[in-house]
Design an enzyme around this catalytic site. Structure first.
Site, short mmCIF file in Angstrom:
data_model
loop_
_atom_site.label_atom_id
_atom_site.label_comp_id
_atom_site.label_asym_id
_atom_site.label_seq_id
_atom_site.Cartn_x
_atom_site.Cartn_y
_atom_site.Cartn_z
N GLU A 169 0.83 -1.21 0.00
CA GLU A 169 0.00 0.00 0.00
C GLU A 169 0.87 1.26 0.00
O GLU A 169 0.55 2.25 -0.67
CB GLU A 169 -0.95 -0.03 1.21
CG GLU A 169 -1.99 -1.14 1.07
CD GLU A 169 -2.91 -1.23 2.27
OE1 GLU A 169 -2.39 -1.53 3.36
OE2 GLU A 169 -4.11 -1.00 2.14
N GLU A 177 -3.91 -9.51 3.44
CA GLU A 177 -4.76 -9.20 4.59
C GLU A 177 -5.97 -10.12 4.70
O GLU A 177 -6.39 -10.49 5.80
CB GLU A 177 -5.24 -7.74 4.53
CG GLU A 177 -4.16 -6.71 4.81
CD GLU A 177 -3.37 -6.30 3.58
OE1 GLU A 177 -3.39 -7.04 2.56
OE2 GLU A 177 -2.71 -5.24 3.62
C1 LIG Z 1 6.89 -12.57 5.50
C2 LIG Z 1 6.74 -14.03 5.21
C3 LIG Z 1 6.47 -14.25 3.73
C4 LIG Z 1 8.05 -14.73 5.60
O1 LIG Z 1 7.90 -16.10 5.46
P1 LIG Z 1 9.03 -17.11 5.99
O2 LIG Z 1 8.56 -18.49 5.68
O3 LIG Z 1 10.34 -16.67 5.47
O4 LIG Z 1 9.11 -16.88 7.55
P2 LIG Z 1 7.99 -17.06 8.65
O5 LIG Z 1 6.63 -17.05 8.07
O6 LIG Z 1 8.35 -18.23 9.51
O7 LIG Z 1 8.16 -15.72 9.47
C5 LIG Z 1 9.32 -15.44 10.23
C6 LIG Z 1 8.93 -14.79 11.51
O8 LIG Z 1 8.34 -13.52 11.23
C7 LIG Z 1 7.04 -13.44 11.80
N1 LIG Z 1 6.22 -12.60 10.92
C8 LIG Z 1 6.16 -12.66 9.59
N2 LIG Z 1 5.33 -11.72 9.12
C9 LIG Z 1 4.87 -11.05 10.20
C10 LIG Z 1 3.99 -9.96 10.38
N3 LIG Z 1 3.43 -9.34 9.33
N4 LIG Z 1 3.75 -9.55 11.63
C11 LIG Z 1 4.31 -10.14 12.69
N5 LIG Z 1 5.17 -11.18 12.60
C12 LIG Z 1 5.43 -11.61 11.37
C13 LIG Z 1 6.55 -14.88 11.87
O9 LIG Z 1 5.55 -15.03 12.82
C14 LIG Z 1 7.86 -15.58 12.26
O10 LIG Z 1 8.09 -15.38 13.62
P3 LIG Z 1 7.79 -16.51 14.69
O11 LIG Z 1 8.33 -16.01 15.97
O12 LIG Z 1 6.30 -16.69 14.70
O13 LIG Z 1 8.47 -17.74 14.16
C15 LIG Z 1 5.58 -14.64 5.99
O14 LIG Z 1 5.88 -14.63 7.35
C16 LIG Z 1 4.29 -13.91 5.79
O15 LIG Z 1 3.57 -14.17 4.84
N6 LIG Z 1 3.97 -13.02 6.70
C17 LIG Z 1 2.69 -12.33 6.72
C18 LIG Z 1 2.74 -11.14 5.84
C19 LIG Z 1 1.43 -10.42 5.91
O16 LIG Z 1 0.39 -11.01 6.03
N7 LIG Z 1 1.50 -9.09 5.81
C20 LIG Z 1 0.35 -8.23 5.89
C21 LIG Z 1 0.19 -7.77 7.27
S1 LIG Z 1 -1.35 -6.92 7.50
C22 LIG Z 1 -1.08 -5.37 6.87
O17 LIG Z 1 -0.02 -5.07 6.40
C23 LIG Z 1 -2.27 -4.47 6.99
C24 LIG Z 1 -2.24 -3.27 6.05
O18 LIG Z 1 -3.36 -3.24 5.21
C25 LIG Z 1 -2.13 -2.01 6.83
C26 LIG Z 1 -3.43 -1.66 7.45
C27 LIG Z 1 -3.30 -0.38 8.16
C28 LIG Z 1 -4.34 -0.40 9.15
C29 LIG Z 1 -4.49 0.92 9.73
C30 LIG Z 1 -5.90 1.11 10.00
C31 LIG Z 1 -6.12 1.16 11.43
C32 LIG Z 1 -7.56 1.34 11.72
C33 LIG Z 1 -7.77 1.32 13.17
C34 LIG Z 1 -8.96 2.10 13.53
C35 LIG Z 1 -8.64 3.52 13.52
C36 LIG Z 1 -9.87 4.27 13.33
C37 LIG Z 1 -9.57 5.69 12.94
O19 LIG Z 1 -8.47 6.16 13.23
O20 LIG Z 1 -10.44 6.27 12.33
#
Ligand SMILES: CC(C)(COP(=O)(O)OP(=O)(O)OC[C@H]1O[C@@H](n2cnc3c(N)ncnc32)[C@H](O)[C@@H]1OP(=O)(O)O)[C@@H](O)C(=O)NCCC(=O)NCCSC(=O)C[C@@H](O)CCCCCCCCCCCCC(=O)O
Ligand code: NAD
Length: 724
Positions: A102, A122
């Protein structure tokens, strides 16, 4: 956290790290962009990551703490980037996922390394892209392609992203230099045409049909999961509303999902799946210290329902495979089945079919000759569920295979130690329990026996990973984790038939809950003969059953002979075209209610003086699910599973438990353990002859302790040392 901002005059370079705490990165990005905007020496900005990775998006753990009104929001900083009067170029190396993509969509240009990949995952976390992604992507690549990416969460490689129009340039090397070069080149040029928020979504004559078909499709596939449907609604808003209103709609839908239990469940599963890879045993061995041995050649014995799927999975992963059968006829049938599965898989993945090295026939050998297995690094036995036969095979393998070979059994339930006792290398014997259909289902239960070495566990886990499966290490007991829990569930389903239900009613209730297949459709797919063989082995039916045993009692426990009677009538499920349902022909997949079965049930109830009654959906669900969960608590207490997350991963990836409900143990925690206990108590009082309904001591203990959160359960488990 944005950890480095340096100036490469006149380009301002913003670097940030792989997985970010949203607020810290958002603040840093905001400051960086604002600083660059006001600095007259800066003509353009490049945003990149560190260590060859752009970013995996927001920190998933942070979602639980996002507060309404959190400022500055990622969306507002992306707007700031887009509004900048200086060109901003995203330099994508590694991955740009979720919020990171994004951010890149807010940039005016995107350059990516050839090995980079992008996506909006997501939806798989129960959310939707919440920082403008659902509004900008359709403006950039059109509605059909945007719907595909946003509703599936799939990742695409740079080449495809270029074709779709997500990125502007691909670099074989030095992406950041290329981005700086581009930034310099475009500096001073007008930017409005590069601002996606100012673009119109490309109109299509059949837009309404595209959107409504997408909605129908995702609803059908989602089995009650909300996020794909909300993703379609958000994309629809990009078509029907001006950008700012679309963003408002996106935020509204995002907040709705964020506060839903489904997002919590799906995020729990994300971490549970990863936690399951970090196995430990009570002897202190663990994934950290045991290293997997390289596996190049695998042998599979038995090409029935399971063997053919296992071979297919191995070949797809480009492993060299030898497949062995007991006679020429079975070998030919098995070889044909494998070939057809491989062809079907290749047609689903055209890019594999196009590769000349795909499914290289030299990698796959069919044989009747055991001596060919001599140099296999690992052997997977998948013959009939018969202890004597398995021991005979393992004895033979132990003599034939090279000393380093690992010997695995695909048994559904049998004792790994007893199988290992037929060999001279019990430390290299392990259970690798694949799930049907084995070329599709992701799970492999890795069952270690008393003597199994840590290297053997690590190697089996490594093999699972290599072939794209999820291994979960469990202890050795009858049925291990999955089938041990499945037994009371399937038993309840059959008791419900005795009491008045039809197979379709039970299946519909559980499919409505979100299972891929209800219990009867699942049993028909797996083959009813598998369970029959097992019950005969246990002396519950067949020649070993003591004469005079009442038809519906084993000891003092209620027993239903219905599944045995079906098998005695040659009804083994899909493979024979008849089971709990009827099929057009053997092997056909569409299950149709069978009048024969309904008449048979009526005669059966009459013969056993059972008065059929109406059973509502609530009772069907509670009896099937709560007895399954009850066994899960017993398994935790026995130390057969090391934590509830492992059980949940097993159920999601092996048994089609709906992911958005987080697995049986997570689901129990959301229902509340006191309620589960109360219901089990009620049903066990009504059915005192069903011991599996009696609440487990561990469940009672947790309720007594005040229903602690799932993370704390294991600190109260009764076993002294894990059997794992
Ligand atoms: C990244 C990967 C592809 C890596 O894969 P790989 O196989 O190499 O490794 P692992 O999967 O084993 O991962 C290693 C390690 O890292 C941890 N991990 C990986 N990704 C994440 C993550 N995104 N967050 C946290 N931790 C992560 C994983 O758990 C491992 O650690 P562990 O200790 O568990 O062994 C693969 O990992 C992968 O695919 N990851 C996920 C990627 C993903 O899904 N990304 C998207 C995340 S969601 C996002 O980005 C949302 C966006 O749309 C932003 C939205 C903004 C929202 C803001 C709005 C707020 C509204 C709130 C209300 C407010 C109201 C108002 O203000 O009005
Ligand atoms: N069917 C399932 O859903 C399922 C799921 C998980 C595990 N399992 C387990 O997998 C194993 C195989 O089950 P299945 O459903 O594939 O059985 P199946 O009856 O479909 O196939 C067994 C195959 O083994 C072959 N075979 C028998 N003896 C042999 C020998 N001596 N040498 C070589 N081949 C021999 C048979 O010819 C047959 O093709 C069993 O242990 C079963 O419990 C089955």
């Amino acid at each position: 956290v944005l950890n480095y901002a340096s100036v490469h005059p006149p380009v301002h370079l913003l670097r940030y790290t792989v997985v970010q705490d949203i607020s810290a990165v958002v603040r840093a990005l905001e400051q960086g962009v604002k600083k660059a905007d006001v600095d007259p020496a800066v003509k353009a900005v490049v945003i990149c990551g560190t260590n060859g990775t752009f970013s995996a998006g927001a920190d998933i753990r942070g979602f639980s703490s996002i507060q309404a009104g959190d400022r500055p929001s990622l969306a507002s900083v992306i707007d700031l980037i887009e509004r900048s009067e200086k060109p901003v170029v995203a330099a994508i190396e590694g991955m740009a996922l979720g919020g990171a993509l994004e951010v890149a969509l807010g940039c005016h240009y995107r350059v990516a390394h050839a090995q980079a990949w992008v996506g909006l995952p997501e939806v798989t976390l129960g959310l939707l892209p919440g920082a403008g992604g659902t509004q900008r992507l359709p403006r950039l690549i059109g509605v059909p392609a945007a719907l595909d990416l946003i509703t599936t969460g799939k990742h695409v490689l740079a080449a495809e992203a270029l074709k779709l129009g997500i990125i502007d340039e691909i670099m074989e090397e030095n992406t950041i230099d290329a981005a700086i070069h581009l930034a310099n080149k475009v500096s001073g040029q007008p930017l409005n045409s590069r601002r996606l928020s100012l673009k119109q979504v490309q109109s299509l004559p059949n837009m309404d049909a595209i959107l409504s078909e997408a909605l129908v499709k995702v609803k059908k596939q989602a089995r009650g999961c909300l996020s794909p449907e909300m993703c379609v609604q958000a994309v629809k808003a990009s078509v029907q509303l001006p950008f700012t209103e679309g963003i408002r709609k996106e935020r509204e839908l995002f907040n709705l999902l964020l506060s839903s239990g489904q997002a919590k469940a799906l995020q729990y599963v994300f971490f549970a799946q990863r936690a399951a890879q970090k196995w430990t045993t009570s002897s202190g061995a663990s994934w950290k210290t045991a290293s997997a041995q390289p596996i190049r050649k695998v042998a599979v014995i038995g090409l029935g329902t399971m063997g053919r799927g296992i071979v297919t999975s191995l070949v797809k992963a480009k492993m060299s495979v030898v497949a062995l059968e007991q006679d020429q006829k079975q070998l030919e049938v098995g070889a044909r089945a494998v070939t057809s599965l491989l062809e079907r898989e290749a047609s689903k993945m055209p890019w594999i079919g196009q590769r000349p090295d795909a499914c290289d026939p030299a990698l796959l050998q069919f044989t009747l000759d055991f001596s060919v297995l001599q140099d296999a690094d690992l052997v997977i036995e998948a013959v009939f569920e018969d202890m004597a036969l398995k021991k005979e095979i393992f004895h033979k393998l132990s003599a034939i295979c090279k000393p380093g070979s690992f010997l695995c059994t695909n048994t559904s339930a049998l004792d790994i130690d007893e199988i290992a006792s037929a060999t001279s290398r019990p430390h290299q014997v392990i259970g690798t329990h694949f799930f049907s259909p084995a070329h599709v289902m992701k799970l492999v239960e890795i069952i270690h026996g008393r003597h199994t070495s840590p290297i053997t566990i690590a190697t089996a886990m490594g093999l699972a990973k290599t072939i794209g499966k999820i291994g979960v290490v469990v202890g050795n007991c009858f049925g291990f984790v999955g089938n041990r829990m499945m037994a009371p569930y399937a038993e309840q389903a059959v008791f419900l038939l005795e009491e008045g239900c039809k197979p379709k009613e039970v299946d519909q209730a559980l499919e409505g809950f979100g299972f891929n297949l209800g219990p009867f459709r699942m049993l028909d797919l797996a083959g009813l003969d598998v369970g029959w063989r097992s019950r005969k082995g246990q002396g519950l039916t067949g020649p070993k059953l003591a004469p005079g045993t009442p038809a519906r009692l084993r000891g003092r426990r209620r027993y239903s002979p219905l599944p045995d009677l079906l098998c005695e009538n040659g009804r083994y499920g899909q493979k024979t075209g008849r089971g709990w349902y009827q099929y057009e022909k053997p092997g056909a997949r569409i299950a149709n209610p069978d009048p024969w079965l309904h008449n048979f049930l009526i005669r059966y109830r009459d013969a056993h003086h059972i008065k059929a009654r109406f059973i509502d959906e609530e009772e069907i669900l509670e009896r099937c699910l709560y007895t399954l969960i009850n066994e899960g608590f017993q398994i935790l207490d026995d130390g057969i599973a090391s934590d509830p997350e492992d059980i949940d991963v097993i159920y999601i990836y092996g048994y089609g438990w709906p992911k958005h409900r987080g697995g049986p143990m997570f689901y129990a925690s959301t229902i509340g353990l006191p309620r589960i206990l109360a219901k089990l108590q009620k049903y066990s009082e009504a059915h005192p002859d069903i011991p599996r309904m009696q609440p487990s001591a561990f469940l009672k203990k947790l309720v007594f302790l005040g229903n602690p959160p799932l993370k704390e359960w294991m600190s109260h488990a009764g076993h002294q040392s894990s059997k794992l």
